[in-house]
Design a protein around this motif. Structure first.
Motif, PDB file in Angstrom:
ATOM      1  N   LEU A   1       0.831  -1.208   0.000  1.00 21.74           N
ATOM      2  CA  LEU A   1       0.000   0.000   0.000  1.00 21.74           C
ATOM      3  C   LEU A   1       0.868   1.262   0.000  1.00 21.74           C
ATOM      4  O   LEU A   1       0.533   2.253  -0.658  1.00 21.74           O
ATOM      5  CB  LEU A   1      -0.929  -0.005   1.219  1.00 21.74           C
ATOM      6  CG  LEU A   1      -2.018   1.071   1.253  1.00 21.74           C
ATOM      7  CD1 LEU A   1      -2.950   0.919   0.059  1.00 21.74           C
ATOM      8  CD2 LEU A   1      -2.792   1.000   2.564  1.00 21.74           C
TER       9      LEU A   1
ATOM     10  N   GLU B   1       1.920   1.745  -3.569  1.00 24.80           N
ATOM     11  CA  GLU B   1       0.841   2.218  -4.440  1.00 24.80           C
ATOM     12  C   GLU B   1       0.530   3.696  -4.214  1.00 24.80           C
ATOM     13  O   GLU B   1       0.251   4.439  -5.160  1.00 24.80           O
ATOM     14  CB  GLU B   1      -0.413   1.375  -4.196  1.00 24.80           C
ATOM     15  CG  GLU B   1      -0.273  -0.079  -4.624  1.00 24.80           C
ATOM     16  CD  GLU B   1      -1.466  -0.918  -4.219  1.00 24.80           C
ATOM     17  OE1 GLU B   1      -2.482  -0.311  -3.766  1.00 24.80           O
ATOM     18  OE2 GLU B   1      -1.405  -2.148  -4.325  1.00 24.80           O
ATOM     19  N   ARG B   2       0.553   4.118  -2.956  1.00 28.29           N
ATOM     20  CA  ARG B   2       0.159   5.494  -2.615  1.00 28.29           C
ATOM     21  C   ARG B   2       1.335   6.462  -2.542  1.00 28.29           C
ATOM     22  O   ARG B   2       1.153   7.629  -2.203  1.00 28.29           O
ATOM     23  CB  ARG B   2      -0.577   5.494  -1.280  1.00 28.29           C
ATOM     24  CG  ARG B   2      -1.908   4.732  -1.306  1.00 28.29           C
ATOM     25  CD  ARG B   2      -2.593   4.824   0.030  1.00 28.29           C
ATOM     26  NE  ARG B   2      -3.921   4.188  -0.005  1.00 28.29           N
ATOM     27  CZ  ARG B   2      -4.726   4.091   1.055  1.00 28.29           C
ATOM     28  NH1 ARG B   2      -4.332   4.589   2.244  1.00 28.29           N
ATOM     29  NH2 ARG B   2      -5.911   3.499   0.949  1.00 28.29           N
TER      30      ARG B   2
END
Length: 417
Positions: free
Chosen positions: A156, A159-160
């Motif tokens: 995550l 991705e961010r």
């Protein structure tokens, strides 16, 4: 001063009597004998110490590579020639190459691309200039690292493009002393990051401290710290890969090479290199082995110098003991008796120096092992070789003085005296 030696009937001198007479002669000139042995002592000690330290360096390198796991491979950008001759070699690997390896190479278990560079890391009034590593969650399994507190980078975070950081144990100590850094914010260059974890202490690897690093999500590193530097994707410094098992390493190496040649559209020389742990260990072993051999050869020169010292002193001894030699030959000593007498004296000097040098060399290796991370093993081969060579040197360099003494004419010797 001529050593006073008891002169028995020498027409049939036994070897025991010859040795006793040699010891008596040498102990009559203690200081001269000790100084003569000094070259042999230094030579033996140097050879044993250098070989022991060199073998310790090889063993330490092997242990450190074994800590990576036997299944680890490294994909490096550029050709070996470029990397060995220039720091500014072509950066040919991108993040997409790592993703392709993970998805398309059957023999691979996990892939961890890295972007490495140095940045100033700051927390309040404290700062340190250390390596910063942009990587992925698989870094832990591929490189056998562990997190001591908090957590590591997640998918995550990638991705961010999250601004999160994991500190090495040494960086955490420098910036936060004994405090808890989790949740605090540090600056990497000009960008602020939240600390989400602290790595377990790892120690040094080939002389580089692995605890003085800061780990960031690879995407955040590329987009917010380094900036995009390649039109083909996110440029990476190295790709670490773990094969499924030790038997799969060769297959993984072959498959990765084929895949990257296709992706990079290569028809000639590769613009990358895939190295296994065994390949790197072999290179390191060749380097340390060469250095050990060179140091041992330099140390062996001391043995040669010591042998010359033995020959010199024995020549002086022949000159000083001319009257003794003439008298012994006059009462029945044969040339062989005189020859053996001087050879035994030279051999005793060299052998005693070799024994003392062995003790000094072994002690030096043990001290190095106690005060440094080097295992510094004692090499029985080096000990046997050094002592054997020193004894051989005494015998060899004692031949000329002994022959000179044995060929003295007794009448001339008595008149000269």
């Amino acid at each position: 001063m001529v050593a006073q030696t008891q002169l028995p009937q020498l027409s049939g001198t036994s070897f025991d009597e010859t040795v006793k007479m040699a010891i008596t002669t040498l102990t009559a000139n203690k200081l001269r004998s000790l100084l003569t042995m000094l070259g042999i002592v230094i030579g033996n000690a140097s050879v044993i110490a250098m070989v022991g330290i060199g073998q310790g360096a090889q063993r330490l390198a092997a242990e450190q590579f074994e800590s990576l796991g036997p299944n680890t491979l490294f994909v490096l950008p550029g050709t070996p020639e470029e990397r060995s001759t220039s720091f500014d070699f072509t950066r040919t690997l991108v993040y997409e190459d790592a993703l392709a390896i993970a998805e398309q190479v059957p023999a691979v278990q996990a892939v961890a691309p890295q972007i490495n560079l140095n940045r100033v890391i700051t927390y309040r009034d404290k700062n340190t200039n250390d390596p910063v590593v942009g990587t992925t969650p698989d870094f832990l399994s591929v490189r056998s690292f562990k997190v001591a507190r908090g957590r590591f980078i997640s998918d995550l975070d990638l991705e961010r493009n999250n601004r999160v950081a994991v500190l090495g144990a040494e960086v955490a100590r420098i910036l936060f002393d004994e405090g808890n850094p989790i949740g605090k914010r540090v600056r990497v260059g000009a960008v602020s990051f939240e600390v989400i974890g602290v790595m377990e202490q790892k120690g040094s690897f080939l002389g580089e401290d692995q605890d003085n690093r800061v780990y960031l999500p690879l995407t955040t590193m590329a987009n917010q710290v380094v900036g995009r530097t390649s039109p083909f994707g996110l440029e990476v410094t190295i790709i670490s890969v773990s094969a499924k098992d030790e038997k799969s390493v060769s297959a993984a190496q072959f498959q990765i090479k084929n895949l990257l040649r296709l992706r990079h559209k290569i028809s000639g020389e590769d613009d990358f290199e895939v190295q296994t742990q065994k390949d790197i260990l072999q290179i390191v072993g060749t380097i340390t082995g060469g250095l050990t051999l060179m140091l041992a050869a330099i140390a062996a020169i001391s043995l040669l110098v010591g042998g010359i010292g033995v020959m010199n002193i024995m020549l002086v001894s022949v000159t000083e003991r001319t009257q003794e030699i003439g008298l012994r030959k006059a009462i029945g000593a044969r040339e062989r008796d005189i020859l053996v007498q001087f050879l035994v004296e030279a051999t005793i000097l060299a052998a005693a120096g070799g024994a003392i040098g062995t003790l000094v060399g072994v002690s030096g290796v043990l001290v190095v092992g106690a005060l440094s991370p080097l295992p510094a093993p004692i090499s029985p081969v080096a000990i046997v070789l050094a002592v054997g060579v020193s004894g051989g040197i005494g015998l060899s360099f004692g031949v000329f003085p002994a022959r000179r003494a044995a060929r003295l004419d007794p009448i001339v010797a008595l008149r000269t005296a």
